[in-house]
Design an enzyme around this catalytic site. Structure first.
Site, PDB file in Angstrom:
ATOM      1  N   LYS A   1     -17.949   7.171   9.126  1.00 46.99           N
ATOM      2  CA  LYS A   1     -18.126   5.754   9.444  1.00 46.99           C
ATOM      3  C   LYS A   1     -16.812   5.147   9.955  1.00 46.99           C
ATOM      4  CE  LYS A   1     -20.221   1.763   7.203  1.00 46.99           C
ATOM      5  NZ  LYS A   1     -20.670   1.252   5.913  1.00 46.99           N
TER       6      LYS A   1
ATOM      7  N   ASP B   1      12.996   0.604   0.902  1.00 46.56           N
ATOM      8  CA  ASP B   1      12.311   1.782   1.450  1.00 46.56           C
ATOM      9  C   ASP B   1      13.307   2.820   1.967  1.00 46.56           C
ATOM     10  OD1 ASP B   1       9.633   1.545   0.946  1.00 46.56           O
ATOM     11  OD2 ASP B   1       9.241   0.280   2.688  1.00 46.56           O
TER      12      ASP B   1
ATOM     13  N   HIS C   1      27.712   2.280  -7.422  1.00 47.74           N
ATOM     14  CA  HIS C   1      26.274   2.418  -7.709  1.00 47.74           C
ATOM     15  C   HIS C   1      25.829   3.865  -7.500  1.00 47.74           C
ATOM     16  CE1 HIS C   1      25.075  -1.856  -8.065  1.00 47.74           C
ATOM     17  NE2 HIS C   1      26.164  -2.037  -7.352  1.00 47.74           N
TER      18      HIS C   1
ATOM     19  N   GLY D   1      27.556  -3.686 -15.348  1.00 44.84           N
ATOM     20  CA  GLY D   1      27.525  -2.994 -16.641  1.00 44.84           C
ATOM     21  C   GLY D   1      28.897  -2.445 -17.010  1.00 44.84           C
ATOM     22  N   MET D   2      29.616  -1.929 -16.006  1.00 47.26           N
ATOM     23  CA  MET D   2      30.970  -1.432 -16.249  1.00 47.26           C
ATOM     24  C   MET D   2      31.910  -2.603 -16.522  1.00 47.26           C
ATOM     25  SD  MET D   2      33.924  -1.471 -14.141  1.00 47.26           S
ATOM     26  CE  MET D   2      35.386  -0.526 -13.811  1.00 47.26           C
TER      27      MET D   2
ATOM     28  N   GLU E   1      23.300   5.340  -8.542  1.00 49.60           N
ATOM     29  CA  GLU E   1      21.847   5.472  -8.395  1.00 49.60           C
ATOM     30  C   GLU E   1      21.422   5.540  -6.931  1.00 49.60           C
ATOM     31  OE1 GLU E   1      23.463   2.757  -9.157  1.00 49.60           O
ATOM     32  OE2 GLU E   1      22.444   0.909  -8.576  1.00 49.60           O
TER      33      GLU E   1
ATOM     34  N   CYS F   1      28.252  -0.998 -12.375  1.00 51.63           N
ATOM     35  CA  CYS F   1      28.768  -2.184 -11.695  1.00 51.63           C
ATOM     36  C   CYS F   1      28.983  -3.328 -12.695  1.00 51.63           C
ATOM     37  CB  CYS F   1      27.872  -2.550 -10.521  1.00 51.63           C
ATOM     38  SG  CYS F   1      28.789  -3.420  -9.236  1.00 51.63           S
TER      39      CYS F   1
ATOM     40  N   LEU G   1       0.834  -1.208   0.000  1.00 49.60           N
ATOM     41  CA  LEU G   1       0.000   0.000   0.000  1.00 49.60           C
ATOM     42  C   LEU G   1       0.868   1.258   0.000  1.00 49.60           C
ATOM     43  CD1 LEU G   1      -2.898  -0.860   2.478  1.00 49.60           C
ATOM     44  CD2 LEU G   1      -2.942  -0.841  -0.008  1.00 49.60           C
ATOM     45  N   GLY G   2       2.155   1.074   0.213  1.00 46.22           N
ATOM     46  CA  GLY G   2       3.051   2.237   0.179  1.00 46.22           C
ATOM     47  C   GLY G   2       3.305   2.858   1.540  1.00 46.22           C
TER      48      GLY G   2
ATOM     49  N   GLU H   1      33.807 -14.322 -12.774  1.00 45.44           N
ATOM     50  CA  GLU H   1      32.461 -14.651 -12.283  1.00 45.44           C
ATOM     51  C   GLU H   1      31.721 -15.477 -13.349  1.00 45.44           C
ATOM     52  OE1 GLU H   1      29.887 -11.262 -11.621  1.00 45.44           O
ATOM     53  OE2 GLU H   1      28.503 -12.423 -10.378  1.00 45.44           O
TER      54      GLU H   1
HETATM   55  N1  GLN Z   1      28.411  -9.511  -9.991  1.00 41.23           N
HETATM   56  C1  GLN Z   1      29.335  -8.433  -9.992  1.00 41.23           C
HETATM   57  C2  GLN Z   1      30.237  -8.438  -8.774  1.00 41.23           C
HETATM   58  O1  GLN Z   1      29.940  -9.056  -7.792  1.00 41.23           O
HETATM   59  C3  GLN Z   1      28.618  -7.103 -10.113  1.00 41.23           C
HETATM   60  C4  GLN Z   1      27.745  -6.788  -8.954  1.00 41.23           C
HETATM   61  C5  GLN Z   1      26.791  -5.682  -9.217  1.00 41.23           C
HETATM   62  O2  GLN Z   1      26.492  -5.359 -10.368  1.00 41.23           O
HETATM   63  N2  GLN Z   1      26.252  -5.088  -8.169  1.00 41.23           N
HETATM   64  O3  GLN Z   1      31.264  -7.806  -8.779  1.00 41.23           O
END
Ligand code: GLN
Length: 535
Positions: A224, A71, A508, A384-385, A510, A382, A15-16, A406
């Site tokens: 009510k 949250d 990160h 992505g890099m 974000e 992360c 419900l937020g 990995e």
């Molecule tokens: N799996 C990668 C690592 O552990 C990247 C983790 C991530 O993207 N948060 O380094």
């Protein structure tokens, strides 16, 4: 004298509660009060770090490296203040503390029980934040729904806590749902009545009801609810569905949730909340002059919450650029060499998401090669890099078969690898490289243009790293390592030249974007996407 607000939820989950708690906190903060929010989660994991994103959405990481509920991300985005480990407590953590104490002999001779030992530990945690800072009001959100077996110790702790510190210093806000029955054309109060009864059974009379609804609550429904749930009418607050979560503080202001809370606490505050900046942000958010399409290449798209902070960062960065950001999620597993051009057609930027494990890696590499070669703005976070580094090694440097260990433990070129301290790590919970680390930025780089600083800090959550054994090879072949951790020498940011916008970050970003300070890589990425869209 600190006051305490508890936020419980009834009828259904989702419900937020987090947004209501954060909105109330925002209004109180805008009136000049010191407030903070914490979340108590009734599951047995010690923290959500070991949960799959499909289970519980994104795992949010704080400055001090705690893996927490998402949250906390809302709390930070709304309040523009960092949270910490103390802001998120789980049943697992409570039990772990009590069991450790039992082993140390702290309860010698006694039977250790839910009441009083577990409830005492919950109560201790309610006030823990006060030890770190001075607060006028601490808001505690209780995860789950009233009536769940696992919530019971928390409700009992709140009942006791209220008795201990006095009713005038404690308030319970109960968030419920008022469903609309289409056939009867009626809003229904019965589920709320039942849910309040459930709370009463635990010895708690809620002080304020916040009612999620699709339609405005008519007066007779408010009356009510007030009558049957034993609250005054002014304490029945309508929480109507909003276009964006960022509308909720203003909706709560209109419903006088903040005023009602202050009145019940007997806090004299005649100031009007200063929401100038918030309203400016909303104005820009709702009146974009342009639009860009960003593809988010990831693998947890079934659950939008898995990339919560990334989506919210785009909202902040979009508003900053007065631009509507359309985020198009694409499953990395669905991308291959034959369809990549088709999949990315018409987009103005590509973000390759964080992630774990080998599933979907190939598609991420294909997407990166395509945007690198076609000069489409790229932002890798992360994993992505790490993929951007692997792609560069394979396709630009001719290191065929280069990979992250990995994905391929036997690779000839382990360009992304575990550091020594991670190799010996057997325990999974809380052992990644977590939390805030410094990063020194190379002058003249894209990163330096973005941040406008030579040293920054950003938050981490990963085990694998850029392998510095290959640092020189990469640099010689044109990969710019524009961000380095000054203590460990680890690579934090990579870029390539002769590309309008290509950046990968090990951290990160974000996690630090808020309404008041949008994250600069996101805002510059959107700028670059806008430029690209005008070509
Ligand atoms: N799996 C990668 C690592 O552990 C990247 C983790 C991530 O993207 N948060 O380094």
């Amino acid at each position: 004298m600190t006051r305490y607000v508890f936020v419980t939820g009834g009828v259904t989950s989702s419900l937020g509660k987090g947004i209501i708690a954060a909105s109330l906190a925002k209004l109180l903060q805008a009136r000049g009060l010191q407030v903070t929010i914490q979340k108590f989660d009734p599951y047995i994991n010690v923290d959500p770090g070991t949960l799959n994103p499909y289970e519980h959405g994104e795992c949010y990481v704080t400055e001090d490296g705690a893996e927490t509920d998402l949250d906390l991300g809302h709390y930070e985005r709304f309040l523009n203040r960092p949270t910490s480990q103390a802001n998120n407590v789980t049943t697992g953590r409570i039990y772990q503390t009590v069991i450790n104490k039992e082993r140390e002999g702290a309860y010698l001779g006694k039977t250790v029980q839910v009441i009083p030992h577990i409830t005492d530990e919950i109560k201790r945690r309610i006030t823990l934040l006060e030890k770190e800072d001075k607060y006028d009001i601490i808001i505690t959100e209780i995860g789950g729904t009233v009536g769940d077996i696992e919530s019971l110790p928390y409700l009992e702790a709140i009942r006791q806590f209220r008795r201990d510190v006095g009713k005038e210093r404690c308030l319970v806000i109960h968030l419920t749902l008022i469903p609309y029955l289409k056939a009867a054309k009626e809003l229904k109060t019965k589920p709320t009545q039942h849910s309040v009864k459930e709370l009463l059974q635990a010895g708690i009379q809620p002080d304020i009801l916040v009612c999620r609804t699709e339609y405005p609550l008519p007066n007779e429904i408010r009356e009510k609810l007030a009558l049957f749930c034993n609250v005054d009418e002014k304490s029945v607050i309508e929480a109507i569905d909003a276009d964006t979560i960022y509308d909720v503080p203003l909706l709560m202001l209109k419903e006088k949730l903040d005023k009602t809370v202050l009145k019940k606490f007997n806090i004299k505050n005649t100031e009007l909340p200063d929401l100038t900046h918030w309203k400016e942000f909303l104005g820009k958010l709702k009146n974009p002059t342009r639009e860009v399409k960003i593809v988010l290449v990831g693998k947890y798209h079934e659950l939008r919450d898995a990339y919560k902070s990334i989506y919210e960062s785009f909202v902040h960065a979009g508003a900053e650029n007065e631009c509507h950001v359309v985020v198009l999620p694409i499953h990395s597993e669905s991308i291959d060499a034959d369809n990549v051009a088709q999949k990315l057609k018409g987009c103005h930027g590509v973000l390759v998401a964080p992630g774990f494990g080998e599933r979907g890696i190939e598609g991420k590499l294909q997407a990166i090669q395509y945007v690198r070669e076609n000069k489409i703005p790229f932002f890798g976070i992360c994993l992505g890099m790490q993929c951007a580094v692997v792609e560069y090694a394979n396709n630009v440097m001719g290191m065929k078969g280069a990979a992250s260990t990995e994905v391929n433990i036997k690779t000839k070129y382990p360009v992304i690898d575990l550091m020594e301290d991670q190799k010996s790590q057997k325990i999974k919970g809380g052992t990644m490289r977590l939390g805030s680390y410094k990063c020194r930025i190379t002058k003249g780089s894209l990163a330096s243009k973005i941040y406008g600083k030579t040293e920054i800090t950003e938050r981490h959550r990963h085990r694998y790293e850029f392998n510095n054994q290959y640092l020189k090879n990469f640099q010689d072949k044109g990969l710019v390592t524009s961000g380095i951790n000054p203590e460990s020498g680890l690579v934090e940011i990579v870029e390539i030249k002769d590309h309008p916008f290509f950046i990968g970050v090990q951290f990160h970003p974000e996690l630090k974007s808020t309404v008041e300070s949008p994250q600069p890589i996101f805002t510059h990425f959107i700028k670059a996407a806008l430029l690209f869209s005008q070509k």
